[in-house]
Design a protein around this motif. Structure first.
Motif, short mmCIF file in Angstrom:
data_model
loop_
_atom_site.label_atom_id
_atom_site.label_comp_id
_atom_site.label_asym_id
_atom_site.label_seq_id
_atom_site.Cartn_x
_atom_site.Cartn_y
_atom_site.Cartn_z
N LEU A 100 0.82 -1.20 0.00
CA LEU A 100 0.00 0.00 0.00
C LEU A 100 0.86 1.25 0.00
CD1 LEU A 100 -2.79 -0.91 2.60
CD2 LEU A 100 -2.93 -0.98 0.11
N PHE A 101 1.97 1.20 0.74
CA PHE A 101 2.79 2.40 0.91
C PHE A 101 4.26 2.08 0.62
CE2 PHE A 101 -0.47 2.51 4.41
CZ PHE A 101 -1.38 3.29 3.70
N THR A 102 4.94 3.02 -0.02
CA THR A 102 6.38 2.93 -0.26
C THR A 102 7.02 4.26 0.10
OG1 THR A 102 6.33 3.75 -2.55
CG2 THR A 102 5.87 1.39 -2.21
N ARG A 103 8.32 4.37 -0.15
CA ARG A 103 9.02 5.62 0.15
C ARG A 103 8.67 6.73 -0.84
NH1 ARG A 103 13.14 6.11 3.36
NH2 ARG A 103 14.41 7.36 1.93
N THR A 104 7.95 6.39 -1.89
CA THR A 104 7.55 7.42 -2.85
C THR A 104 6.04 7.67 -2.82
OG1 THR A 104 7.37 5.76 -4.60
CG2 THR A 104 9.48 6.89 -4.37
N THR A 105 5.33 7.07 -1.86
CA THR A 105 3.89 7.27 -1.75
C THR A 105 3.57 8.76 -1.59
OG1 THR A 105 3.42 5.10 -0.81
CG2 THR A 105 1.87 6.85 -0.29
N LYS A 106 2.56 9.20 -2.33
CA LYS A 106 2.12 10.59 -2.22
C LYS A 106 0.63 10.62 -1.90
CE LYS A 106 5.72 12.44 -5.21
NZ LYS A 106 6.05 13.21 -6.44
N ALA A 107 0.27 11.56 -1.03
CA ALA A 107 -1.09 11.58 -0.50
C ALA A 107 -1.72 12.95 -0.66
CB ALA A 107 -1.09 11.19 0.98
N ILE A 108 -3.04 12.93 -0.79
CA ILE A 108 -3.86 14.14 -0.74
C ILE A 108 -4.65 14.10 0.56
CG2 ILE A 108 -5.80 15.35 -1.81
CD1 ILE A 108 -4.84 14.27 -4.51
#
Length: 680
Positions: free
Chosen positions: A481-489
């Motif tokens: 679900l999440f990595t070091r490049t995950t981006k969120a709004i």
């Protein structure tokens, strides 16, 4: 969800409003100790002209087998029967309570073969409708006997389905009227946010339907949607437990604040009282007290959480202390002020409110020989524990104070005498000075980064070892679900949470912040200033979600801080954008029917839902949701800046933080953790 049982009279009132011609309208009169019989007869003239049935209306099951129903009698017979019941103690199992609320109805003459059974209840993905062609007090184990049909979320129950699947053993001349009734009943069940509805017996005689005995529960979270249809609703306590005005006062205070304040009095004469922060912690403390033999002395159950301010905590503490000091106990009393490691509640603020209340009740606490045990951690907990320790020097009451170095439930054993009270050990504090220019790093950012990217690492852009094992199974399609490049709004103006996420990103040596935009429909487009380390960054805020999605196509996570009233609509809107793979819904109190619709759409679109009623989740070294993990000092102390090898799932936000602490003390740390939340 908060499924609350309602009075039978209230359930019949609701059905009267909406069943229309599908059933005979219920006539009933409520009788209490204070009832004026002359006025009651004026209001309900049929009481003096028809045969009657009378029974208690206090959430008591199997009233017929308990001898608590009087049938086919007149008004004088009702009065004579009630004379030996109303206001008197009655024992059901181990519960002893007063019979004080009764319902009187016209007696409906009918034959045994005209009685039926119907029940509807909700679960995760469907509503189940149970039906049996024989009803009444002798129905026995209905789960084994009844036929059932599951109605998936969002689907309808047709009359033909009812005939084909439920009414196969019903006489042909009654199938049409029963199928129409059950279809109408199910529509009311869904539209008015029932979670349980049982009618036994349901009588069909002379071509009409009569609802005789009814038990029902409503989803209290749906009150803001159904207030007008429900009318005024009282949610009575279970039989054997009285409703106290103090409980009502806390419920009223809870309704006026965004925090969560709950109080239930279990045994007013009990010796052990609790003042616990957090819903998950309150369950664990109660379970621990019972496990250590204190069940019979546990006086109350409740929680304060969701960042209440000093005044709200003061009012809550005063209410608990007022109840605690009403009756003396020969062995003295125990007050447990406990909690896990808070994510965002300011411990010092809440403790100042509690300390103020303790000072006001100083004399009563001394007279009742009270001993106090405190354990808490979280934002600003050092200051909170300090003011509590200082209070212990002047209050004249023993106060034992502990922080995160002590296991959360250890104070229960100390209070009940099953373990010694240790001398508090000084705790080595972890600071975040390295975030400031020239600060000496407590943690090597280079080392952390190297650990994340070395071959075989448990973190980084690639799968963790657990994920790699899952991926090796070709039958399982697994993507992190999440990595070091995950981006969120972020949906909502939760600047404190956003700054916490950026601070965490910097600690984890991410090259860019994880938050790329905020959405808030009540302001115009603008930019908001935050800090990434010691550098200023500007994060755009959009009025429309479409603009945020269009300008940030690489964002695949949405963290929703929408209120319980807007969370459903905003989540449904979010799932229209295929780029979003994960949605975390922070709000609690969303009605279960709406949550189930969200989950159904999410499954269809391949979107992962975390929540509702969650603090979020964390993947050390990669990404964290909102306030997960608490303040930086706790993140560093729990080694959440780099991956370990232990994963966990928690229902509670506070308990997830407690797990972070326990895992860091006993293993190499957390590799991934999520608080799934849930109101049920």
């Amino acid at each position: 969800m908060s499924a609350k049982a309602i009075y039978e009279a209230k359930g019949k009132e609701i059905l009267n409003k909406f069943l229309g011609h599908h059933a005979v309208k219920n006539r009933y009169a409520t009788v209490t100790v204070d009832t004026n019989w002359d006025q009651l007869v004026i209001d309900h003239p049929w009481l003096s002209t028809e045969k009657l049935i009378v029974k208690p209306d206090q959430l008591i099951k199997r009233r017929g087998k308990l001898g608590l129903i009087k049938v086919n009698t007149d008004l004088q017979g009702v009065k004579d029967w009630l004379a030996n019941k109303i206001g008197k103690d009655f024992q059901i199992g181990k519960a002893v309570g007063k019979l004080k609320n009764f319902i009187v109805e016209p007696f409906v003459p009918h034959e045994q073969n005209e009685e039926f059974y119907v029940c509807i209840y909700s679960h995760r993905s469907a509503d189940t409708v149970l039906f049996h062609h024989e009803g009444g007090v002798d129905i026995g184990n209905v789960d084994d006997k009844a036929v059932k049909v599951d109605v998936s979320v969002g689907e309808n129950l047709t009359e033909q389905d009812i005939k084909d699947k439920l009414l196969t053993k019903v006489p042909a001349d009654k199938q049409e009227i029963l199928s129409q009734f059950i279809a109408a009943l199910y529509k009311i069940y869904v539209d008015l946010y029932f979670t349980y509805l049982e009618i036994n017996p349901l009588v069909v005689t002379k071509g009409v339907v009569h609802v005789l005995d009814l038990a029902a529960k409503l989803d209290q979270c749906g009150e803001y949607l159904c207030k007008q249809q429900w009318g005024e609703v009282d949610f009575p306590p279970p039989f054997g437990r009285d409703a106290y005005p103090e409980e009502a006062a806390i419920a009223d205070l809870d309704a006026k604040t965004g925090a969560s304040l709950k109080l239930t009095v279990l045994n007013k004469s009990g010796r052990i009282w609790t003042m616990v922060a957090g819903g998950g912690a309150s369950v664990i403390y109660a379970d621990t007290i019972c496990d250590l033999g204190g069940a019979s002395e546990l006086a109350n159950y409740g929680e304060y959480s969701g960042a209440p301010n000093e005044q709200q905590t003061h009012e809550y503490a005063k209410t608990v202390l007022s109840l605690m000091t009403q009756e003396k106990h020969p062995d003295g009393k125990i007050l447990i002020i406990g909690g896990g490691i808070a994510n965002f509640t300011n411990v010092a603020t809440t403790f100042k409110g509690i300390v103020k209340a303790l000072r006001e009740y100083q004399q009563q606490l001394i007279e009742h020989n009270v001993k106090i045990y405190v354990r808490r951690a979280g934002p600003n907990y050092q200051e909170g524990l300090r003011v509590m320790r200082e209070l212990g020097e002047t209050l004249g009451v023993p106060i034992h104070v502990f922080g995160p170095e002590t296991h959360m439930t250890a104070i229960v054993g100390m209070a009940l005498g099953t373990r010694e009270v240790p001398r508090p050990q000084p705790k080595q504090l972890t600071t975040a000075n390295f975030l400031l220019p020239g600060g000496s790093p407590s943690v090597s950012r280079k080392g952390s980064d190297a650990e994340l990217h070395k071959p075989g690492s448990k973190g980084g852009d690639t799968n963790t070892s657990m994920e790699a094992q899952l991926s090796s199974n070709k039958e399982i399609s697994h993507e992190p679900l999440f990595t070091r490049t995950t981006k969120a709004i972020i949906w909502g103006m939760q600047n404190r949470a956003v700054q916490g996420m950026l601070d965490y990103d910097f600690v984890c040596s991410r090259k860019e912040p994880s938050v790329v935009a905020q959405v808030y429909p009540f302001v115009g487009d603008h930019k908001q200033k935050f800090y990434f380390g010691h550098k200023e960054v500007l994060i755009p805020v959009y009025k429309n979600m479409a603009d945020a999605m269009k300008k940030h196509p690489d964002a695949d996570v949405l963290v929703s801080f929408a209120s319980l009233r807007s969370a459903y609509d905003s989540t449904i809107e979010t799932m229209q954008y295929p780029q979003i793979r994960t949605i975390a819904i922070i709000a609690e109190g969303i009605p279960e029917n709406l949550t189930r619709k969200i989950n159904k759409m999410a499954r269809e679109k391949g979107v992962t839902i975390i929540g509702p009623a969650t603090v979020g989740g964390i993947k050390p070294g990669c990404f964290k949701i909102g306030n997960t993990g608490g303040m930086l000092d706790n993140i560093l102390a729990s080694k959440l800046y780099r991956p370990g090898s232990i994963a966990y799932v928690s229902r509670s936000g506070g308990m997830s933080n407690e797990l972070n602490n326990i895992i860091s003390l006993n293993t190499d740390g957390v590799c991934e953790g999520v608080a799934i939340g849930g109101d049920r």
